[in-house]
Every structure is written in C-alpha cells, then in structure tokens.
Design a protein around this motif. Sequence first.
Motif, PDB file in Angstrom:
ATOM      1  N   PHE A  66      47.638   4.006  28.928  1.00 48.91           N
ATOM      2  CA  PHE A  66      46.914   2.871  28.014  1.00 48.91           C
ATOM      3  C   PHE A  66      46.020   3.633  27.145  1.00 48.91           C
ATOM      4  N   PRO A  67      45.749   3.296  26.028  1.00 50.49           N
ATOM      5  CA  PRO A  67      44.920   3.921  24.958  1.00 50.49           C
ATOM      6  C   PRO A  67      43.597   3.801  25.079  1.00 50.49           C
ATOM      7  N   ARG A  68      42.908   5.056  25.155  1.00 53.34           N
ATOM      8  CA  ARG A  68      41.337   5.077  25.461  1.00 53.34           C
ATOM      9  C   ARG A  68      40.677   5.177  24.225  1.00 53.34           C
ATOM     10  N   VAL A  69      39.456   4.707  24.376  1.00 54.20           N
ATOM     11  CA  VAL A  69      38.782   4.568  23.162  1.00 54.20           C
ATOM     12  C   VAL A  69      37.520   5.527  23.333  1.00 54.20           C
ATOM     13  N   ASP A  70      37.179   6.577  22.417  1.00 58.60           N
ATOM     14  CA  ASP A  70      35.869   7.396  22.606  1.00 58.60           C
ATOM     15  C   ASP A  70      34.661   6.370  22.786  1.00 58.60           C
ATOM     16  N   SER A  71      33.485   6.880  23.215  1.00 53.77           N
ATOM     17  CA  SER A  71      32.430   6.308  23.453  1.00 53.77           C
ATOM     18  C   SER A  71      31.590   5.995  21.861  1.00 53.77           C
ATOM     19  N   ASN A  72      31.967   6.583  20.792  1.00 53.79           N
ATOM     20  CA  ASN A  72      31.334   6.625  19.740  1.00 53.79           C
ATOM     21  C   ASN A  72      32.096   5.320  19.152  1.00 53.79           C
ATOM     22  N   THR A  73      33.396   5.042  19.082  1.00 52.45           N
ATOM     23  CA  THR A  73      34.126   3.987  18.615  1.00 52.45           C
ATOM     24  C   THR A  73      33.684   2.615  19.273  1.00 52.45           C
ATOM     25  N   GLN A  74      33.482   2.882  20.603  1.00 51.48           N
ATOM     26  CA  GLN A  74      33.286   1.583  21.362  1.00 51.48           C
ATOM     27  C   GLN A  74      31.799   1.194  20.991  1.00 51.48           C
ATOM     28  N   ARG A  75      30.925   2.083  21.014  1.00 49.06           N
ATOM     29  CA  ARG A  75      29.410   1.786  20.537  1.00 49.06           C
ATOM     30  C   ARG A  75      29.681   0.935  19.239  1.00 49.06           C
ATOM     31  N   LYS A  76      30.301   1.496  18.057  1.00 43.67           N
ATOM     32  CA  LYS A  76      30.469   0.899  16.828  1.00 43.67           C
ATOM     33  C   LYS A  76      31.061  -0.683  17.350  1.00 43.67           C
ATOM     34  N   ARG A  77      31.902  -0.747  17.993  1.00 42.50           N
ATOM     35  CA  ARG A  77      32.565  -2.026  18.250  1.00 42.50           C
ATOM     36  C   ARG A  77      31.473  -3.062  18.730  1.00 42.50           C
ATOM     37  N   ASP A  78      30.700  -2.481  19.834  1.00 42.16           N
ATOM     38  CA  ASP A  78      29.836  -3.245  20.440  1.00 42.16           C
ATOM     39  C   ASP A  78      28.574  -3.750  19.539  1.00 42.16           C
ATOM     40  N   ASP A  79      27.974  -2.809  18.693  1.00 44.94           N
ATOM     41  CA  ASP A  79      27.266  -3.074  17.751  1.00 44.94           C
ATOM     42  C   ASP A  79      27.802  -4.375  16.855  1.00 44.94           C
ATOM     43  N   LEU A  80      28.854  -4.231  16.422  1.00 39.63           N
ATOM     44  CA  LEU A  80      29.486  -5.053  15.405  1.00 39.63           C
ATOM     45  C   LEU A  80      29.380  -6.621  16.216  1.00 39.63           C
ATOM     46  N   ARG A  81      29.775  -6.487  17.631  1.00 38.43           N
ATOM     47  CA  ARG A  81      29.971  -7.690  18.379  1.00 38.43           C
ATOM     48  C   ARG A  81      28.660  -8.423  18.413  1.00 38.43           C
ATOM     49  N   ARG A  82      27.652  -7.665  18.757  1.00 38.82           N
ATOM     50  CA  ARG A  82      26.259  -7.787  18.945  1.00 38.82           C
ATOM     51  C   ARG A  82      25.736  -8.581  17.553  1.00 38.82           C
ATOM     52  N   LEU A 141      25.932 -18.037  24.110  1.00 38.80           N
ATOM     53  CA  LEU A 141      25.739 -16.814  23.206  1.00 38.80           C
ATOM     54  C   LEU A 141      24.567 -15.756  23.676  1.00 38.80           C
ATOM     55  N   LYS A 142      23.667 -16.584  24.359  1.00 38.15           N
ATOM     56  CA  LYS A 142      22.692 -15.562  25.012  1.00 38.15           C
ATOM     57  C   LYS A 142      23.037 -14.803  26.147  1.00 38.15           C
ATOM     58  N   LYS A 143      23.950 -15.542  26.963  1.00 37.11           N
ATOM     59  CA  LYS A 143      24.715 -14.921  28.042  1.00 37.11           C
ATOM     60  C   LYS A 143      25.576 -13.646  27.576  1.00 37.11           C
ATOM     61  N   GLU A 144      26.351 -14.136  26.492  1.00 37.09           N
ATOM     62  CA  GLU A 144      27.389 -12.882  25.965  1.00 37.09           C
ATOM     63  C   GLU A 144      26.503 -11.797  25.348  1.00 37.09           C
ATOM     64  N   LEU A 145      25.347 -12.082  24.628  1.00 34.97           N
ATOM     65  CA  LEU A 145      24.846 -10.774  24.146  1.00 34.97           C
ATOM     66  C   LEU A 145      24.072 -10.225  25.468  1.00 34.97           C
ATOM     67  N   ALA A 146      23.770 -10.789  26.452  1.00 36.33           N
ATOM     68  CA  ALA A 146      23.200  -9.827  27.544  1.00 36.33           C
ATOM     69  C   ALA A 146      24.179  -9.079  28.252  1.00 36.33           C
ATOM     70  N   SER A 147      25.489  -9.477  27.995  1.00 34.69           N
ATOM     71  CA  SER A 147      26.688  -8.586  28.717  1.00 34.69           C
ATOM     72  C   SER A 147      26.884  -7.522  27.638  1.00 34.69           C
ATOM     73  N   ILE A 148      26.438  -7.304  26.585  1.00 36.47           N
ATOM     74  CA  ILE A 148      27.061  -6.165  25.900  1.00 36.47           C
ATOM     75  C   ILE A 148      26.010  -5.018  26.407  1.00 36.47           C
ATOM     76  N   LYS A 149      26.475  -3.771  26.390  1.00 43.61           N
ATOM     77  CA  LYS A 149      26.054  -2.673  26.759  1.00 43.61           C
ATOM     78  C   LYS A 149      25.248  -1.993  25.585  1.00 43.61           C
TER      79      LYS A 149
END
Length: 149
Positions: A66-82, A141-149
């Motif tokens: 399964f393709p892995r995502v480096d932590s920098n890319t994941q952090r950017k995705r989490d920031d965008l999601r937040r 939405l608040k629950k989702e925001l709380a679950s983002i690392k």
Amino acid sequence: MKAALLIIGLIVSLPVHAEIYKYVDESGQVTYTNLPRRGAKRLNLEPAETTAAPARKKEASTPANFPRVDSNTQRKRDDLRRSVLQDELLTEERNLAEATAAQKAGEALRSGEQAGSASWRARTDKLRDIVKRHEDNIRALKKELASIK
C-alpha cells in the motif's frame, strides 16, 4: 446457608450426560433425539476433544504494498482538512444564528392564529427541526476537528 449454596453449586456444575438416539422413519428421515423410541439405535459418542485454537498471526491493517505518505504530505493534508472544517463550522454557526432568529420570529402568533393550532405547530416544528439540524452539524464538525492530529 453457605453450605447449601456450595452443594447446589457443585450439583449444577456436574457434567451433563444424555444418551443420544438415532431414529430413521419410513421415509428415510433421520432424527437424533435424547428420548428413546421404538426402532431407535442408541449412539455411543465419545466426549469431543477440545484443543486450544491456534494462535492467529496479527495481520497488518494495510497491505505491505500500500502506498505510504510521508509525514510532511500528511501534515499538509491535515492542515487543509482542518481549514475546510473550520470554514464549514463558521458557516454552520452563522446558519444556526439565522435559524434561531427565524424560529423566534416564527413562534410569534399571526393574526387570527391560536397557540397550539395545527398551522402554528407545523411551522414551529419545522423551524425547530432546522435549528436542531444546524446544532447537530456543529457538534459533528467540532468532533471531526478534535480528531485531526
């Protein structure tokens, strides 16, 4: 009293033993029962052997290829999601404020209308449902925001 409970516990915990009979009727139907009947054969069954289940290997939650995502890319995705979730939260909070104001205005009696009438109840129930929907959305939405690392 304790002795009586101990004796009852021992009696109840004794292994249960029942004789098993196999009966085949005229049409060939096979019936297994614990009640003897004419023409039935008693089966001598040995106790079933019990063995521990083999230990299972813990499988990875994702396949090895399964393709892995480096932590920098994941952090950017989490920031965008937040950011998207925070925008949605602001919009829902604005919509809740408008719905609450509409509910208060809608609860006021109109000319010739009585409190508790069918039209008043239908209108206020609809407005109450709209407010509840916005409150539920805000909670989610608040629950989702709380679950983002």
